[in-house]
Design an enzyme around this catalytic site. Structure first.
Site, mmCIF file in Angstrom:
data_model
loop_
_atom_site.group_PDB
_atom_site.id
_atom_site.type_symbol
_atom_site.label_atom_id
_atom_site.label_comp_id
_atom_site.label_asym_id
_atom_site.label_seq_id
_atom_site.Cartn_x
_atom_site.Cartn_y
_atom_site.Cartn_z
ATOM 1 N N TYR A 64 -9.059 -7.254 -9.038
ATOM 2 C CA TYR A 64 -7.945 -6.684 -8.279
ATOM 3 C C TYR A 64 -7.598 -7.649 -7.149
ATOM 4 O O TYR A 64 -8.089 -7.542 -6.026
ATOM 5 C CB TYR A 64 -8.308 -5.318 -7.711
ATOM 6 C CG TYR A 64 -8.575 -4.243 -8.727
ATOM 7 C CD1 TYR A 64 -8.162 -4.368 -10.051
ATOM 8 C CD2 TYR A 64 -9.233 -3.075 -8.363
ATOM 9 C CE1 TYR A 64 -8.403 -3.365 -10.987
ATOM 10 C CE2 TYR A 64 -9.478 -2.066 -9.289
ATOM 11 C CZ TYR A 64 -9.073 -2.216 -10.597
ATOM 12 O OH TYR A 64 -9.336 -1.224 -11.505
ATOM 13 N N PHE A 93 3.463 9.140 -11.943
ATOM 14 C CA PHE A 93 4.564 9.910 -12.511
ATOM 15 C C PHE A 93 4.360 11.411 -12.335
ATOM 16 O O PHE A 93 5.310 12.161 -12.067
ATOM 17 C CB PHE A 93 4.739 9.581 -13.994
ATOM 18 C CG PHE A 93 5.886 10.319 -14.631
ATOM 19 C CD1 PHE A 93 7.179 9.839 -14.516
ATOM 20 C CD2 PHE A 93 5.680 11.509 -15.313
ATOM 21 C CE1 PHE A 93 8.252 10.534 -15.073
ATOM 22 C CE2 PHE A 93 6.737 12.212 -15.877
ATOM 23 C CZ PHE A 93 8.035 11.721 -15.750
ATOM 24 N N PRO A 109 -5.086 9.106 -13.142
ATOM 25 C CA PRO A 109 -5.037 10.543 -13.431
ATOM 26 C C PRO A 109 -3.669 11.177 -13.225
ATOM 27 O O PRO A 109 -3.420 12.287 -13.706
ATOM 28 C CB PRO A 109 -6.060 11.122 -12.453
ATOM 29 C CG PRO A 109 -6.030 10.178 -11.292
ATOM 30 C CD PRO A 109 -5.850 8.818 -11.911
#
Length: 328
Positions: A57, A215, A210
């Site tokens: 990351y 969204f 999750p």
């Protein structure tokens, strides 16, 4: 906040964790370090004790220099090290086209763990995941290295991300797998068959993405725009304007449930996972979202409500959803 053991281990974590990836990577240019440190401290104040990062990351700062998520997480959590659980990952490298390159050779793992320990500014890692399966390295070989790292005190436990049953069982026979971290949400239930297997083996299920990359918060619509250079959501199918109508029934269901429970869409989505014994690790850069997500631990869904949601999802039209970057 409520707490749960990771599988049958003695490692206890908050029932909802914090995914830190988006603070420096994948969801826009890296955020201000001091602001993110403050937010991680706020998460600790809210009772969150489970923090997720990875060696790969890495964002790019305004000066063109790499911004390492592990360094941010290590700096933020240093004052709380004896109170919190840090999970990080090895075995994935990003190619220039955003595809993934897997490498879990023992010598690479050894190099990776030392790098992560240094960036996290700690002398041990609580939970060390194989980030993705390397098709060129057998699970037993990876598990052997994990067993050695546990004996050396460099890690307390290990896990696997995006793993299936056969790989998990083979690895677990050599060195007990404490947790798996797979994609799981109302829009991505591909690993549902793993739940009884994990229960049998005493392995925790940690769910990344999750909220289907945000969204399921209900905060986006067909007019939402994302940075094409830095924000992966610009290419995710669930955010495409042409797919808005396909997801109407899903959002309508979340709206009904949210009204019934005096909750938000995100809280219903997260509490549904927690009711299944799954530990979600939603990520955010905003304090208001962190507070909202944390509040999901106080929402209770009955088993009938969970079953009703499951049945509705089985019979509901919805768009494709991002399922991860391709490997090369």
């Amino acid at each position: 906040m409520k707490y749960i053991n990771l599988g049958n281990s003695d490692i206890k974590v908050s029932k909802l964790g914090l995914g830190c990836m988006g603070m420096t990577h994948a969801y826009g240019a890296p955020s201000d370090e001091n602001e993110m440190i403050k937010m991680i401290h706020s998460a600790v104040d809210m009772g969150i004790t489970f923090f997720d990062t990875a060696e790969c990351y890495v964002g790019t700062g305004a000066d063109g220099q790499p911004v390492y998520n592990e360094e941010l997480v290590g700096k933020a959590l240093k004052p709380y090290r004896d109170r919190i659980i840090i999970a990080t990952k090895f075995g994935v490298h990003h190619n220039d086209d955003s595809s993934l390159r897997m490498d879990s050779r023992p010598e690479i793992i050894r190099k990776s763990v030392e790098g992560s320990l240094k960036r996290l500014n700690t002398d041990y890692i609580d939970l060390y995941y194989q980030h993705r399966i390397d098709p060129n390295v057998e699970p037993e070989e990876v598990a052997d290295v994990m067993k050695e790292l546990i004996k050396e005190g460099k890690i307390r436990a290990w896990g696997i991300s995006e793993a299936g049953e056969e790989y998990i069982r083979r690895a677990d026979k050599v060195c007990h797998v404490t947790a798996i971290q797979n994609r799981y949400s109302m829009m991505y239930r591909n690993y549902e068959d793993l739940l009884p297997v994990l229960s049998e083996l005493g392995i925790a299920f940690v769910a990344h993405s999750p909220l289907a990359n945000g969204f399921l918060s209900g905060k986006y619509d067909k007019n939402s725009v994302f940075d094409k250079q830095y924000d992966y959501r610009s290419d995710m199918p669930q955010f495409k304007a042409e797919n808005a109508d396909k997801n109407k029934d899903l959002l309508d269901m979340l709206n009904r449930m949210a009204e019934e429970k005096s909750a938000t869409y995100a809280q219903i989505s997260l509490s549904w996972l927690m009711a299944k014994g799954i530990i979600p690790i939603p990520g955010t850069r905003k304090l208001t979202r962190l507070e909202e997500n944390s509040g999901a631990a106080d929402i209770t869904l009955t088993q009938k409500e969970v079953s009703d949601i499951d049945m509705a999802l089985e019979n509901m039209e919805m768009s494709e959803v991002f399922g991860g970057h391709k490997a090369k």
